[in-house]
Design a protein around this motif. Structure first.
Motif, PDB file in Angstrom:
ATOM      1  N   TRP A  37       0.782  -1.006  -0.061  1.00 29.82           N
ATOM      2  CA  TRP A  37       0.319   0.103   0.025  1.00 29.82           C
ATOM      3  C   TRP A  37       1.049   1.115   0.471  1.00 29.82           C
ATOM      4  N   PHE A  38       0.286   2.249  -0.203  1.00 26.61           N
ATOM      5  CA  PHE A  38       1.114   3.944  -0.664  1.00 26.61           C
ATOM      6  C   PHE A  38       0.037   4.628  -0.734  1.00 26.61           C
ATOM      7  N   LEU A  39       0.423   5.894  -0.173  1.00 33.93           N
ATOM      8  CA  LEU A  39      -0.287   7.432  -0.469  1.00 33.93           C
ATOM      9  C   LEU A  39      -0.793   7.166  -1.995  1.00 33.93           C
ATOM     10  N   SER A  40      -2.237   7.189  -2.587  1.00 32.51           N
ATOM     11  CA  SER A  40      -2.602   7.087  -3.746  1.00 32.51           C
ATOM     12  C   SER A  40      -2.448   9.387  -3.665  1.00 32.51           C
ATOM     13  N   GLU A  41      -2.025   8.568  -5.343  1.00 33.28           N
ATOM     14  CA  GLU A  41      -1.884   9.539  -6.151  1.00 33.28           C
ATOM     15  C   GLU A  41      -3.293  10.939  -6.238  1.00 33.28           C
ATOM     16  N   LYS A  42      -4.739  10.924  -5.752  1.00 29.30           N
ATOM     17  CA  LYS A  42      -5.850  11.729  -5.569  1.00 29.30           C
ATOM     18  C   LYS A  42      -5.442  12.222  -4.404  1.00 29.30           C
ATOM     19  N   GLU A  43      -4.453  11.365  -3.375  1.00 30.54           N
ATOM     20  CA  GLU A  43      -4.857  12.049  -1.775  1.00 30.54           C
ATOM     21  C   GLU A  43      -3.342  13.283  -1.540  1.00 30.54           C
ATOM     22  N   ARG A  44      -2.641  13.054  -2.902  1.00 27.98           N
ATOM     23  CA  ARG A  44      -1.653  14.389  -2.786  1.00 27.98           C
ATOM     24  C   ARG A  44      -2.153  15.625  -3.415  1.00 27.98           C
ATOM     25  N   PRO A  45      -1.479  16.552  -3.279  1.00 26.28           N
ATOM     26  CA  PRO A  45      -1.210  17.351  -4.162  1.00 26.28           C
ATOM     27  C   PRO A  45      -1.441  17.457  -5.455  1.00 26.28           C
ATOM     28  N   ASP A  46      -1.434  18.036  -6.512  1.00 28.77           N
ATOM     29  CA  ASP A  46      -1.296  18.634  -7.779  1.00 28.77           C
ATOM     30  C   ASP A  46       0.140  18.632  -8.775  1.00 28.77           C
ATOM     31  N   TYR A  47       0.578  17.486  -8.351  1.00 27.90           N
ATOM     32  CA  TYR A  47       2.250  18.425  -8.469  1.00 27.90           C
ATOM     33  C   TYR A  47       2.166  18.334 -10.002  1.00 27.90           C
ATOM     34  N   ASP A  97     -13.437  32.159   1.858  1.00 28.78           N
ATOM     35  CA  ASP A  97     -13.877  31.009   2.654  1.00 28.78           C
ATOM     36  C   ASP A  97     -13.844  30.182   2.196  1.00 28.78           C
ATOM     37  N   GLU A  98     -12.967  30.289   0.618  1.00 24.86           N
ATOM     38  CA  GLU A  98     -12.722  28.772  -0.191  1.00 24.86           C
ATOM     39  C   GLU A  98     -11.406  28.634   0.597  1.00 24.86           C
ATOM     40  N   ALA A  99     -10.842  29.088   0.689  1.00 25.72           N
ATOM     41  CA  ALA A  99      -9.551  29.114   0.557  1.00 25.72           C
ATOM     42  C   ALA A  99      -9.244  28.067   2.196  1.00 25.72           C
ATOM     43  N   ARG A 100      -9.433  29.305   3.211  1.00 24.92           N
ATOM     44  CA  ARG A 100     -10.197  27.889   4.770  1.00 24.92           C
ATOM     45  C   ARG A 100     -10.664  26.024   4.276  1.00 24.92           C
ATOM     46  N   ASP A 101     -11.801  26.348   3.470  1.00 26.34           N
ATOM     47  CA  ASP A 101     -12.285  25.502   3.244  1.00 26.34           C
ATOM     48  C   ASP A 101     -11.574  24.117   2.576  1.00 26.34           C
ATOM     49  N   LEU A 102     -10.603  24.369   1.703  1.00 34.22           N
ATOM     50  CA  LEU A 102      -9.653  24.107   1.116  1.00 34.22           C
ATOM     51  C   LEU A 102      -8.853  23.370   2.189  1.00 34.22           C
ATOM     52  N   TYR A 103      -8.686  24.299   3.041  1.00 32.44           N
ATOM     53  CA  TYR A 103      -7.439  24.088   4.445  1.00 32.44           C
ATOM     54  C   TYR A 103      -8.117  22.882   4.972  1.00 32.44           C
ATOM     55  N   ILE A 104      -8.929  23.342   5.584  1.00 35.16           N
ATOM     56  CA  ILE A 104      -9.592  22.135   6.611  1.00 35.16           C
ATOM     57  C   ILE A 104     -10.356  20.500   5.978  1.00 35.16           C
ATOM     58  N   LEU A 105      -9.561  20.698   4.373  1.00 34.93           N
ATOM     59  CA  LEU A 105     -10.070  19.353   4.225  1.00 34.93           C
ATOM     60  C   LEU A 105      -9.328  18.888   3.576  1.00 34.93           C
ATOM     61  N   ARG A 106      -7.942  19.492   3.631  1.00 34.03           N
ATOM     62  CA  ARG A 106      -6.894  18.983   4.014  1.00 34.03           C
ATOM     63  C   ARG A 106      -6.200  18.348   5.091  1.00 34.03           C
ATOM     64  N   LEU A 156      -6.927  11.822   9.279  1.00 31.76           N
ATOM     65  CA  LEU A 156      -6.946  10.029   8.526  1.00 31.76           C
ATOM     66  C   LEU A 156      -6.054   9.664   8.252  1.00 31.76           C
ATOM     67  N   LEU A 157      -5.207  10.198   7.306  1.00 30.42           N
ATOM     68  CA  LEU A 157      -4.061   9.417   7.090  1.00 30.42           C
ATOM     69  C   LEU A 157      -3.457   8.694   8.590  1.00 30.42           C
ATOM     70  N   ASN A 158      -3.286   9.778   8.899  1.00 30.57           N
ATOM     71  CA  ASN A 158      -2.420   9.061  10.250  1.00 30.57           C
ATOM     72  C   ASN A 158      -2.786   8.277  11.310  1.00 30.57           C
ATOM     73  N   GLN A 159      -4.396   8.527  11.306  1.00 29.52           N
ATOM     74  CA  GLN A 159      -5.009   7.367  12.374  1.00 29.52           C
ATOM     75  C   GLN A 159      -4.936   5.989  11.164  1.00 29.52           C
ATOM     76  N   LEU A 160      -5.131   6.158   9.487  1.00 28.88           N
ATOM     77  CA  LEU A 160      -5.282   4.933   9.508  1.00 28.88           C
ATOM     78  C   LEU A 160      -3.641   4.084   9.275  1.00 28.88           C
ATOM     79  N   ILE A 161      -2.653   5.100   9.884  1.00 29.81           N
ATOM     80  CA  ILE A 161      -1.072   4.420   9.468  1.00 29.81           C
ATOM     81  C   ILE A 161      -1.031   3.762  10.836  1.00 29.81           C
ATOM     82  N   ARG A 162      -1.435   4.359  11.791  1.00 27.49           N
ATOM     83  CA  ARG A 162      -1.579   3.857  12.931  1.00 27.49           C
ATOM     84  C   ARG A 162      -2.291   2.622  13.515  1.00 27.49           C
TER      85      ARG A 162
END
Length: 341
Positions: free
Chosen positions: A182-192, A310-319, A325-331
């Motif tokens: 398993w690995f951190l999928s592309e959809k969970e990463r920033p769009d580089y 407001d949009e920037a805040r919502d995006l930050y909260i989602l990230r 969630l990633l931290n919980q899954l790894i644990r």
């Protein structure tokens, strides 16, 4: 000594989340340029978000593992290998003692983040292990790594030790490294990606710029100047002009503040930015897009798109929710492997 530096690479420094609470004394926050990649790398090896990692710019180092090391590599793809075998990105990898981690061509991005279980063990300076190269303090002796340097990893938790023990059994006698499927999928990463669109909010001096300049700012592809660094990205494009003289006092600035000096070429302040500035501020980069900007190479082009606070805040909260969630899954993964053992 856990890690020996054979070759240092172009610019390899110890970084964490930076120095918080010292800007009033003129001390920059600093820290990792791509905070998402640094945090993800720490999470994948069971570290705290505050643990120090190696920030590797463009050309990577050559590192010899003196002991078995649980690592993760996130951010740019710098063609990492161990014994000519590719090292997978965005997942935990156990390296055998005596193995040598090497980096090759930069395939995409600009900065890779290498985390070791336990973090890089260097002294804290003003609450941070980050390297401030300009002033020469923090990190490893206040400088980028050099050949023959020796680094130590810090202490690890019982859960991480159990996880490593299970992976060591999988390593066996002949394998150089082992990694889970398993690995951190592309959809969970920033769009580089090439020519990214960086989302910004209006800055405090936005209304003082000419209408034509505002149109240019949001329609032009700006090239990042080769003279850019960790302090600021200098843009090259059409000149931006104010509607009239603007007399203002120097005020606090932050990571992502977009200033426009007298030459009309925007400067986006980055991790090692100064604490105050007096140039007109046309925009502020949304926090979620700072990692994307940090991975754009000099000579590449970017463009800007406006969003609301407001949009920037919502995006930050989602990230932030996704990282927790990633931290919980790894644990949970560590706990499952512990049961298997």
């Amino acid at each position: 000594m856990s890690i020996q530096v054979i070759r240092p690479g172009l610019l390899t420094t110890v970084q964490d989340e930076g120095r918080i609470g010292y800007r009033r004394y003129g001390v920059p926050v600093g820290g990792s340029m791509d905070m998402f990649a640094a945090r993800a790398a720490n999470i994948l090896v069971g570290n705290s978000r505050h643990d120090a990692v190696l920030e590797i710019t463009m050309s990577g180092p050559e590192l010899k593992m003196q002991t078995n090391q649980l690592i993760s590599l996130c951010g740019a793809d710098l063609s990492a290998t161990v014994d000519r075998q590719p090292v997978p990105l965005w997942r935990p990898v156990l390296l055998r003692a005596g193995s040598v981690l090497k980096f090759g061509a930069c395939r995409h991005g600009l900065r890779a983040y290498l985390a070791f279980a336990g973090g890089i063990d260097v002294p804290e300076v003003m609450g941070s292990r980050s390297t401030d190269v300009k002033t020469g303090f923090g990190g490893f002796h206040g400088r980028a790594l050099r050949a023959a340097d020796a680094l130590d990893a810090g202490g690890i938790s019982y859960e991480v030790q159990q996880w490593i023990s299970v992976m060591e059994m999988q390593l066996g006698d002949n394998r150089t490294m082992v990694a889970p499927a398993w690995f951190l999928s592309e959809k969970e990463r920033p769009d580089y990606y090439e020519k990214p669109v960086i989302r910004v909010m209006q800055g405090q001096d936005y209304s003082y710029f000419r209408e034509e300049s505002l149109k240019i700012f949001f329609s032009e592809n700006y090239m990042i100047s080769p003279h850019s660094d960790r302090m600021g990205y200098r843009m090259q494009g059409s000149r931006l002009e104010l509607d009239g003289p603007l007399h203002r006092l120097s005020e606090a600035v932050t990571f992502g503040t977009v200033q426009v000096p007298a030459d009309g070429q925007p400067i986006v302040l980055m991790a090692d930015h100064q604490t105050i500035g007096g140039y007109p501020v046309i925009a502020q980069v949304a926090t979620v897009d700072l990692p994307i900007l940090a991975q754009v190479r000099p000579g590449s082009r970017i463009s800007f798109a406006e969003i609301t606070h407001d949009e920037a805040r919502d995006l930050y909260i989602l990230r932030e929710r996704n990282l927790r969630l990633l931290n919980q899954l790894i644990r949970r993964k560590m706990a499952e492997m512990e049961v298997i053992s």
